[in-house]
Design an enzyme around this catalytic site. Sequence first.
Site, PDB file in Angstrom:
ATOM      1  N   TYR A  56     -77.353  23.050   1.407  1.00 36.03           N
ATOM      2  CA  TYR A  56     -78.955  23.388   1.896  1.00 36.03           C
ATOM      3  C   TYR A  56     -79.060  24.443   2.600  1.00 36.03           C
ATOM      4  O   TYR A  56     -78.170  24.870   3.358  1.00 36.03           O
ATOM      5  CB  TYR A  56     -79.022  21.931   2.600  1.00 36.03           C
ATOM      6  N   ALA A  61     -82.292  16.178   4.693  1.00 32.60           N
ATOM      7  CA  ALA A  61     -80.879  16.509   5.300  1.00 32.60           C
ATOM      8  C   ALA A  61     -80.756  15.611   6.719  1.00 32.60           C
ATOM      9  O   ALA A  61     -79.875  15.885   7.526  1.00 32.60           O
ATOM     10  CB  ALA A  61     -80.670  17.806   5.368  1.00 32.60           C
ATOM     11  N   GLU A 121     -85.967  16.430  -3.525  1.00 25.52           N
ATOM     12  CA  GLU A 121     -86.581  14.913  -3.702  1.00 25.52           C
ATOM     13  C   GLU A 121     -87.996  14.903  -3.742  1.00 25.52           C
ATOM     14  O   GLU A 121     -88.588  14.217  -2.959  1.00 25.52           O
ATOM     15  CB  GLU A 121     -85.933  14.110  -2.258  1.00 25.52           C
ATOM     16  N   TYR A 130     -77.372   6.724  -3.877  1.00 24.82           N
ATOM     17  CA  TYR A 130     -76.634   6.061  -2.717  1.00 24.82           C
ATOM     18  C   TYR A 130     -76.372   4.517  -3.033  1.00 24.82           C
ATOM     19  O   TYR A 130     -77.129   3.847  -2.344  1.00 24.82           O
ATOM     20  CB  TYR A 130     -77.242   6.479  -1.400  1.00 24.82           C
ATOM     21  N   GLU A 173     -76.903  14.452  -5.983  1.00 28.38           N
ATOM     22  CA  GLU A 173     -76.444  13.865  -4.632  1.00 28.38           C
ATOM     23  C   GLU A 173     -75.938  12.514  -5.140  1.00 28.38           C
ATOM     24  O   GLU A 173     -76.482  11.753  -5.386  1.00 28.38           O
ATOM     25  CB  GLU A 173     -77.709  13.593  -3.466  1.00 28.38           C
TER      26      GLU A 173
HETATM   27  C1  GAL Z   1     -81.332  12.209  -0.027  1.00 29.65           C
HETATM   28  C2  GAL Z   1     -81.866  13.784   0.747  1.00 29.65           C
HETATM   29  C3  GAL Z   1     -80.901  14.331   1.452  1.00 29.65           C
HETATM   30  C4  GAL Z   1     -80.429  13.039   2.780  1.00 29.65           C
HETATM   31  C5  GAL Z   1     -79.946  11.875   1.980  1.00 29.65           C
HETATM   32  C6  GAL Z   1     -79.691  10.634   2.890  1.00 29.65           C
HETATM   33  O1  GAL Z   1     -82.072  11.431  -0.573  1.00 29.65           O
HETATM   34  O2  GAL Z   1     -82.074  14.530  -0.473  1.00 29.65           O
HETATM   35  O3  GAL Z   1     -81.525  15.244   1.983  1.00 29.65           O
HETATM   36  O4  GAL Z   1     -81.624  12.909   3.385  1.00 29.65           O
HETATM   37  O5  GAL Z   1     -80.908  11.200   1.184  1.00 29.65           O
HETATM   38  O6  GAL Z   1     -78.671  11.079   3.613  1.00 29.65           O
END
Ligand code: GAL
Length: 967
Positions: free
Chosen positions: A89, A135, A195, A263, A306
């Site tokens: 980033y 981030a 995002e 996540y 991610e």
């Molecule tokens: C993602 C975002 C990242 C960070 C992450 C959570 O969705 O793109 O920048 O915020 O979540 O740590």
Amino acid sequence: MKFFTLVIYLLLQLATRSIRPAIAQSWPVHDNGLNKVVSGRDHYSLIVNGERVFVWSGELHLWRIPVPELWQDILEKIKAAGFNGIGLYELWGWHAPNNETLDFETGAHDFATIFDIAKVLGLYVVYRPGPHSNAEATGGGFPGWLTTGEYGPLRDDDPRYTAAWERYSGAVAEYVRPHLITNGGPVILWQIENEYGVQWLDPDAKVPNETAIAYMEQLQNHHRAWEIDVPFMGNNPNMWTRSWSKDYGNTGAEVDLYGLDHYPACWTCNLEICLPVNGAVEPYTVFDYYTHFQQVSPTQPSFLMEFQGGSYNPWDGPAGGCGELMDSIWVNMFYRHNLAEKVSAVNIYMLMGGTNWGNLGFPEVGTSYDYSSPIHENRLISEKYNEGKLFGLFMRVARDFAKVERIGNGTAYTTNAEVMATELRNPDTGARFYITRHDYSPSTEKSQFRLRISTESGNFLVPQQGSLTLDSISSKTIVTDFRIGATNKKIAYSKVEILTVSDLGERQVVVLWAPRGEDGEILLRGATSAKVASDNAGAETSFTVTEHGLIANFKIQERNIVIDIDNGVQLVVVDRDSGYQIWAPTLTADPQAWENKTVLVHGPYLVRSAAIDGDSLALRGDWSNETAVEIWAPSDIREVTFNGDKLATERSAYGSLIGLLPATQVTVDTIAAQLPSLGSWKVANGLPESALEYDDSRWTDANHMTTPNFSPPDTYPVLYADEYGYQAGNLLWRGHFNVTEDKRPSSAYLRVIGGLASGFSAYVNGHFVGTWLGSISNKTGELKVSLEDVQFNVGADNVLFIIQDTTGKDQREGAPDPRGILNASLFASDGSSLNFTSWKLTGNAGGNHLIEPVRGTWNEGGLHAERLGWHLPGFDDSDWEDGLPSEGFKGADARFYRTVVSLDMPRGFDVHLGFELNRLPHAKLRAQLYVNGYMFGKIIPISNEFSFPVFPGILNYHGENTIGLSI
Ligand code: GAL
């Protein structure tokens, strides 16, 4: 009879439903008119320089590691774990303290070296410069000055915002362009925005969001005009919004490559925030990405832009973070599950979290950005790193995976209804990958099963002897028709996982691993005989020659088993612990790391690199205790060096080189004994501004009677620090007012906005009247205070002083949320109000016009000590009194402590140091720790984290260090 028929019918249905033949189909290769050779992509994978690549990348944030000299260390660790890429980033605010300055020069603001290091080590770069990044950085990376409202709501096509990002993005493009792969550099992809999942007002009906589309078009047109000629990619925030994929939309604003972020175990340790978003799942629940990618981006590689490395820790989160929710068993199952989902590109977020130093965090995140990452904040590698290495080194040699079709999945593949498998097949080579796991992924069972596989040599139920074992929360990848390097030798199937392959010319070493105590079975096509070459008793080895080749059976034990096969393949069978100690350093800078350009090393904590010169092999790495080292290298290697010193080796019966690294003289204990005590400090009053007579004449006038901000204050003048040029840390306000004999205030009402976990204290004429300690759920603090005890000056000046400690700006649409005072009201006892005559404000020295660019825009706030440079080396504190922070003080006051200590760390040792602060449990304080001027630790009343790693380079390991502590 009928009953039986029914059962058989159902079983058959199940089987036919889950095991489907692949539908032959040919998929377009996209290049969007760009340089096809370097950057093609299709339904299967990215094609870089003509080669298909399984992108295995991990994210790091350079500005969280503001010591450029450490970047090589971190990238070497990344490469050593089998990664072939990094995600980077950029933060606009880090480079642009104001709208005139763009700093790509001072200190870590100049990051060009990262591309050089990546190139030399052989790592691709996925570059993600924003404009907005998220981030967990203040404002999501937006500079403070951009968030006042003056530039509109941001992330749209407003010309004011457009002009601002054009300057920044244009400068970034110019700076990074020479490092694009098309110009010989390592950057293969460029992420446009982050995002920004707002392409559709309704993603099902595809109702376009015209403003967002116009913005995305502008971004891409500009970047193409700036000659960024690698594919643009997106990072869609979830599986619902389906934005910017060329396969899903046709608005002209779609990017070249769709990416998804996900996540599964939550992006924050505060599960309440994200479990509902993820669908309130149990820990260890896996998700279906396959359906999503086939719906949204079927002609593109399935890219998890991610994917969970760890989670960030909020202010009140557990000390050390919440890594147990995503530890090494999590890694084992979830990394493999992505393969089952036919994912062919992954960027682990974060691979190294770095540190949340200074005021760079957004309000929710505490002082640490360790992020439970495989590489810790203090740069140590973790068990999770080593578990990930088992996966990474395998994927490096599992080249056939870069082109697979998902054939089917389900429990019908196995003999145990609790265990499922997903079959993926390379349509060109026929190689298959069976990814197995418990059907119910959170299952705590340990299960035995056999697997139905198809190979060139026919179908088998494997293993043919015994069974496969799945521990709770685990996954195994069983390969078939696996080609060994570039040879024609093949593994027909292996019951245990392949760790890696190294082709040494005269023989090919295949490392196999499984948990200790399990049985292994492998069928080597065409082989006819084998022998155990290591002297392992109890390996329970047997060999069976079949019409298809040789089957080797063995039992995994603590000691490695070496088996020589007559076709020149050498099997090295290791258990998990031993696997964690295996390294496969590459001999070339090619991210593809071909099997015939690697050697194998077993033993050390870390092997960073290998180079061959004639008959000499030079290894670099890290170790501390006495360590047995075993090396598999070409047979003409006669000499080995480790970190430049000769390593005496003997050749083993099976051709490896065996040596011993002696225990180092320097140990944790010897270093601990050398650390200076922090026993002698100087102290000064840290809050003279609370006094009535303090001279604020040179502070900024806070006199705006209108604001560009979208949420106007309750009372005027506007007391939003942002629009007066102060954006970080502590803000100090002085409101002057008059009283008369007849009218004096008896109470005050204050509403102050500083972000979640922020706090403030109020004083009138030097008298403390109240404090808001901060809350994890409230970004605004409210106080109604009595002024009955205050002494007022009739006919002269009176001052309400407020010091607020802000916690950064919110991300995304929250960025324009102001920081400052929403309401400051004085009331007389009859309820009537009194007016302020004027307001003054200060924040960090210089405001947006930085005095000291290296530490940058987020290091300091407006504390007295920070404005006067008390935290900096060289400040003369000789006339200060002696005083100990451990003795402390009572009352609503502030002190600043300084000490200077010398370090003389042994050279040639990678020593990581940190600070631990112990707070009296009942002390309600806010403290900030400064190391040579860098703010590297902070405590607030709700903190649980008292441990603060500090990088070498921030600490001077060979000289004096100025430590400052504000309480
Ligand atoms: C993602 C975002 C990242 C960070 C992450 C959570 O969705 O793109 O920048 O915020 O979540 O740590």
